[in-house]
Each structure stands twice: as C-alpha cells, then as structure tokens.
Design a protein around this motif. Structure first.
Motif, PDB file in Angstrom:
ATOM      1  N   SER A  79       0.844  -1.204   0.000  1.00  0.00           N
ATOM      2  CA  SER A  79       0.000   0.000   0.000  1.00  0.00           C
ATOM      3  C   SER A  79       0.875   1.248   0.000  1.00  0.00           C
ATOM      4  CB  SER A  79      -0.929   0.004   1.213  1.00  0.00           C
ATOM      5  OG  SER A  79      -1.840  -1.062   1.151  1.00  0.00           O
ATOM      6  N   ARG A  80       1.945   1.216   0.778  1.00  0.00           N
ATOM      7  CA  ARG A  80       2.842   2.377   0.815  1.00  0.00           C
ATOM      8  C   ARG A  80       3.575   2.534  -0.515  1.00  0.00           C
ATOM      9  NH1 ARG A  80       4.087   6.380   0.467  1.00  0.00           N
ATOM     10  NH2 ARG A  80       5.317   7.821   1.734  1.00  0.00           N
ATOM     11  N   ARG A  82       2.420   1.560  -3.443  1.00  0.00           N
ATOM     12  CA  ARG A  82       1.419   2.022  -4.411  1.00  0.00           C
ATOM     13  C   ARG A  82       1.171   3.522  -4.270  1.00  0.00           C
ATOM     14  NH1 ARG A  82      -1.672   0.553  -9.079  1.00  0.00           N
ATOM     15  NH2 ARG A  82      -1.764   2.728  -9.625  1.00  0.00           N
ATOM     16  N   GLU A  83       1.082   4.006  -3.056  1.00  0.00           N
ATOM     17  CA  GLU A  83       0.889   5.437  -2.835  1.00  0.00           C
ATOM     18  C   GLU A  83       2.036   6.251  -3.430  1.00  0.00           C
ATOM     19  OE1 GLU A  83       0.473   5.927   1.321  1.00  0.00           O
ATOM     20  OE2 GLU A  83      -1.498   4.964   1.440  1.00  0.00           O
ATOM     21  N   GLU A  84       3.250   5.772  -3.225  1.00  0.00           N
ATOM     22  CA  GLU A  84       4.405   6.505  -3.736  1.00  0.00           C
ATOM     23  C   GLU A  84       4.441   6.462  -5.267  1.00  0.00           C
ATOM     24  OE1 GLU A  84       7.611   8.982  -3.275  1.00  0.00           O
ATOM     25  OE2 GLU A  84       6.219   8.223  -1.746  1.00  0.00           O
ATOM     26  N   TYR A  85       4.048   5.328  -5.849  1.00  0.00           N
ATOM     27  CA  TYR A  85       4.020   5.252  -7.312  1.00  0.00           C
ATOM     28  C   TYR A  85       2.967   6.200  -7.885  1.00  0.00           C
ATOM     29  CZ  TYR A  85       3.374   3.496 -12.027  1.00  0.00           C
ATOM     30  OH  TYR A  85       3.256   3.412 -13.394  1.00  0.00           O
ATOM     31  N   ASP A  86       1.803   6.279  -7.252  1.00  0.00           N
ATOM     32  CA  ASP A  86       0.771   7.200  -7.728  1.00  0.00           C
ATOM     33  C   ASP A  86       1.252   8.647  -7.662  1.00  0.00           C
ATOM     34  OD1 ASP A  86      -0.980   5.136  -8.261  1.00  0.00           O
ATOM     35  OD2 ASP A  86      -1.982   5.257  -6.320  1.00  0.00           O
ATOM     36  N   ALA A  87       2.126   8.934  -6.685  1.00  0.00           N
ATOM     37  CA  ALA A  87       2.597  10.307  -6.529  1.00  0.00           C
ATOM     38  C   ALA A  87       3.734  10.655  -7.486  1.00  0.00           C
ATOM     39  CB  ALA A  87       3.050  10.544  -5.084  1.00  0.00           C
ATOM     40  N   ALA A  94       9.272   4.376  -5.937  1.00  0.00           N
ATOM     41  CA  ALA A  94       8.219   3.852  -5.064  1.00  0.00           C
ATOM     42  C   ALA A  94       8.755   2.735  -4.176  1.00  0.00           C
ATOM     43  CB  ALA A  94       7.051   3.348  -5.912  1.00  0.00           C
ATOM     44  N   GLY A  98       8.953   3.210  -0.275  1.00  0.00           N
ATOM     45  CA  GLY A  98       8.050   2.316   0.444  1.00  0.00           C
ATOM     46  C   GLY A  98       8.777   1.408   1.412  1.00  0.00           C
ATOM     47  N   TRP A 163       1.690  -2.456 -12.191  1.00  0.00           N
ATOM     48  CA  TRP A 163       0.508  -1.627 -11.956  1.00  0.00           C
ATOM     49  C   TRP A 163      -0.600  -1.895 -12.968  1.00  0.00           C
ATOM     50  CZ3 TRP A 163       2.478  -0.333  -7.624  1.00  0.00           C
ATOM     51  CH2 TRP A 163       3.854  -0.105  -7.529  1.00  0.00           C
TER      52      TRP A 163
END
Length: 203
Positions: A79-80, A82-87, A94, A98, A163
């Motif tokens: 989850s962490r 994924r959040e970094e990749y989205d950002a 990421a 992460g 992703w």
C-alpha cells in the motif's frame, strides 16, 4: 485475490502477494517437518526425539495464523509502495521510499512475534511446540527474506507492469483502471536535440 486486486489496483501485485504467502507457508511447513517429524533440533532444543509425524490439525492452524500475519505485512508494504508510485510515477522510487518507510517497522514487528512464538514453544504440549516452531520460522523468514528482499527485487524487475489493471477487471472491482505508463527518465538523462537537417551559411 479480489480484495488484494481492489486494494492495490493491480492484478500483478495481488497475484504476487498470494504466491509469496504460499512460499512462506511452504517454508513454515518445511521447518516443522525438518525439526519435529525428522527430529533435526527437537532433541537439542526441547529434549524431544523425532515424532515421526505431525499432529493433524497443526498445519491447518499454522496456515490460518501465518497467512493472516503475512498478508498484514504484504498489505502494509505494498500500500505504501502504491501510494508513492501514484505520486511519482516511478517504480524504483516507489520501492525505495516504500521499503525505507516500512522496513524497520515490519522487521521490528516480526522480531516481536518471533520472540512471542519462541516463548510459546516452552509449553509442555508437543503439538503447541510444533505450531510455535512453524509460526516463528515462517514469520521471521517471511519478513526478513520474502518481504525485505524478494518482494522489492521482483517489483523492480517487473517495472511498470506491476501496476496493470485492465478496464474490464477495474469495472468488476469498481475501481479506476490502472494502465502501465512509461517510466520517467532519470534526472541525469537529457534527450538528444532533434536534427533539423538545415544548414546555415555564413553571409
């Protein structure tokens, strides 16, 4: 698979999580058979000879506990990431961020659980000792090797395909689709200037 694919918005990450969890369960069962059924270490550590078999309900209990604990780590780390990749849109960034922000917490939690299971192995019941051995070995190897080494390495190898969530699957899961995009260029990379083919003459 359904819950993980919805949480990570990726079929690849969901499949990877299940495969790694099965690997951790395999390690735990292997250690349990090696120590108790074959007796490599049970005599030295607990003064109990090889049992020749595993109590029938112990693998089932080990599966239930270890699958839940391992999946907690998996969801927390991915989850962490994924959040970094989205950002950022960068898989490498990421993974670095992460793991950097969750690694010590996951390792500390795994060590605490390992020590708790080690204490549980001091009970007089052999079946409980078997269960504690499987859980302790499984959770320690899962956190230190699978989650800290194999997981980020495989994400780095697969790159942007981590992703991938096609629109049909996204509609079923009721989330936004996730299509792999080209990784951003590294900071030191400068694209070559286009060649116009024109020549300038001196006046």
């Amino acid at each position: 698979m359904v819950l993980l694919a919805r949480a990570f918005r990726s079929l690849v990450l969901a499949a990877k999580a299940v495969i790694f969890n099965l690997a951790a369960l395999g390690v735990a069962n292997g250690v349990m058979v090696l120590v108790w059924q074959q007796g490599h270490g049970s005599q030295t550590l607990w003064s109990i000879p090889a049992t020749g078999s595993i109590t029938v309900y112990v693998p089932l209990l080990a599966f239930a506990f270890l699958f839940g604990l391992s999946m907690d780590y998996e969801v927390f780390i991915l989850s962490r990431i994924r959040e970094e990749y989205d950002a950022t849109g960068s898989t490498d960034q990421a993974v670095v961020t992460g793991i950097g922000r969750t690694g010590r917490l996951v390792t500390s939690a795994a060590l605490i659980l390992f020590l708790a299971f080690l204490a549980l192995s001091a009970t007089p019941e052999t079946a409980i000792k078997m269960l504690a051995t499987a859980l302790g070995a499984g959770i320690l190897l899962d956190a230190l090797i699978i989650r800290s080494l194999l997981l980020p390495a495989l994400i780095g190898v697969l790159g942007r395909w981590n992703w991938w969530l096609p629109p049909p699957a996204a509609r079923i899961l009721r989330v936004a689709p996730s299509v792999p995009v080209p990784e951003p260029a590294s900071p030191g990379h400068q694209p070559a200037a286009p060649r116009t083919g024109a020549f300038h003459r001196e006046s």
